[in-house]
Design a protein around this motif. Structure first.
Motif, PDB file in Angstrom:
ATOM      1  N   UNK A 267       0.809  -1.216   0.000  1.00 33.18           N
ATOM      2  CA  UNK A 267       0.000   0.000   0.000  1.00 33.18           C
ATOM      3  C   UNK A 267       0.849   1.276   0.000  1.00 33.18           C
ATOM      4  N   UNK A 268       1.907   1.381   0.813  1.00 34.23           N
ATOM      5  CA  UNK A 268       2.737   2.584   0.729  1.00 34.23           C
ATOM      6  C   UNK A 268       3.319   2.815  -0.661  1.00 34.23           C
ATOM      7  N   UNK A 269       3.595   1.723  -1.384  1.00 36.40           N
ATOM      8  CA  UNK A 269       4.140   1.854  -2.742  1.00 36.40           C
ATOM      9  C   UNK A 269       3.093   2.308  -3.747  1.00 36.40           C
ATOM     10  N   UNK A 270       1.817   2.251  -3.372  1.00 35.61           N
ATOM     11  CA  UNK A 270       0.733   2.702  -4.248  1.00 35.61           C
ATOM     12  C   UNK A 270       0.372   4.171  -4.021  1.00 35.61           C
ATOM     13  N   UNK A 271       0.832   4.750  -2.955  1.00 37.72           N
ATOM     14  CA  UNK A 271       0.429   6.107  -2.593  1.00 37.72           C
ATOM     15  C   UNK A 271       1.266   7.168  -3.299  1.00 37.72           C
ATOM     16  N   UNK A 272       0.596   8.322  -3.515  1.00 36.96           N
ATOM     17  CA  UNK A 272       1.268   9.550  -3.968  1.00 36.96           C
ATOM     18  C   UNK A 272       2.070   9.362  -5.249  1.00 36.96           C
ATOM     19  N   UNK A 273       1.497   8.623  -6.185  1.00 35.89           N
ATOM     20  CA  UNK A 273       2.139   8.456  -7.479  1.00 35.89           C
ATOM     21  C   UNK A 273       1.946   9.718  -8.324  1.00 35.89           C
ATOM     22  N   UNK A 274       2.779   9.857  -9.326  1.00 33.21           N
ATOM     23  CA  UNK A 274       2.626  10.973 -10.270  1.00 33.21           C
ATOM     24  C   UNK A 274       1.229  10.954 -10.887  1.00 33.21           C
TER      25      UNK A 274
END
Length: 315
Positions: A267-274
């Motif tokens: 989940x942290x890797x899915x957050x705040x993407x470009x």
């Protein structure tokens, strides 16, 4: 219309090109081909049925829709695209999927790494994506494979989009859920899997759906969790599922033992993407969509009118 032979195929392609590329009227095409106007109508219908022609609507039209602007403002999104409801839930989903498929290439550039989730919604998007080559694009499967009776395998979603965009495809050659955390840890350290997980972590853009936590949730049907485990997640406040992982109504992760047995994006890797493109259709997806948006997973959103209105009521 009789069975298509070489002569009829030539007429079909000529009619389609004249109508869609040259902008000629059907009556003008009929005169040019020396056939009836009814024959031209049949030729154009046959061209669409065979996939020679794909009619798309420009997504900017729907982004200018007042409801889309209100939705983007209310939830601090970069853009929201709202399409009309279909006559049935399935037709609404197909409309939303087609709109997302037409919009997605406009959100991508050379050098991007697009992470692709799984499930029916993402599968529908990948199925209707038109050919739109994007030089230097890499498409990455975000979650490991999982046997599903519904046929919406993760590797199919990523492979279909990669084929449409003529992009490099990085599939994740491992199961989504393993029997023990130790086995998942060991497998994730295998050089091939470790390299693929590195690609997952370095995606700058994503396309995904937020699943519901109802009893018929996709994560139950595909065997990610059992019904008892799903009820336990609901007791903890679970409101949505993103890439097989649960979040609450505010978008906060709900950690559990199964997370340690999973191979795929966290989940942290899915957050705040470009760019985080969420695709959702149906009233039952409004609450999951809201949770995903509040959790910082979404920058761009495609939905239908009913879902958008339900979301605005929750705003």
């Amino acid at each position: 219309m009789p069975q298509t032979d070489a002569a009829n195929l030539e007429l079909i392609t000529q009619a389609a090109w004249a109508y869609y590329q040259d902008g000629m009227k059907q009556s003008e095409i009929a005169a040019m081909l020396k056939v009836s106007r009814a024959s031209v109508v049949n030729y154009l219908a046959e061209a669409r049925a065979r996939g020679y022609v794909r009619v798309t609507m420009h997504p900017d039209v729907f982004m200018e829709h007042q409801l889309g602007r209100e939705l983007a403002d209310a939830f601090n999104l970069e853009q929201a695209l709202v399409v009309p409801d279909g006559p049935t839930p399935d037709s609404s989903l197909r409309r939303v999927a087609k709109a997302a498929a037409d919009w997605l290439p406009k959100l991508l550039s050379s050098g991007d790494r697009l992470g692709v989730s799984w499930g029916q919604t993402v599968y529908e998007v990948a199925e209707v994506a038109s050919r739109a080559p994007i030089e230097g694009l890499t498409v990455v499967q975000l979650v490991g494979s999982q046997v599903t009776p519904l046929g919406f395998a993760a590797e199919t979603c990523s492979a279909n989009l990669a084929r449409a965009f003529q992009a490099e495809c990085v599939n994740l050659h491992a199961p989504l859920v393993l029997s023990t955390a130790d086995l998942a840890y060991q497998l994730s350290r295998e050089p091939v899997i470790a390299q693929q997980l590195q690609a997952v972590r370095h995606c700058n853009k994503t396309i995904f759906a937020a699943g519901s936590c109802s009893e018929d949730s996709h994560v139950v049907a595909s065997g990610v969790v059992t019904q008892d485990e799903l009820r336990a997640f609901r007791r903890k406040g679970a409101a949505a599922v993103i890439c097989g992982r649960f979040i609450d109504a505010d978008g906060a992760p709900i950690p559990a033992e199964v997370d340690e047995r999973m191979i795929g994006v966290t989940l942290p890797e899915m957050q705040n993407k470009e760019t985080g493109l969420l695709v959702a259709s149906g009233i039952d997806r409004a609450a999951p969509a809201r949770a995903a948006i509040l959790g910082g997973y979404v920058s761009h959103f495609v939905t239908d009118v009913s879902t958008a209105r339900d979301l605005m009521a929750r705003a």
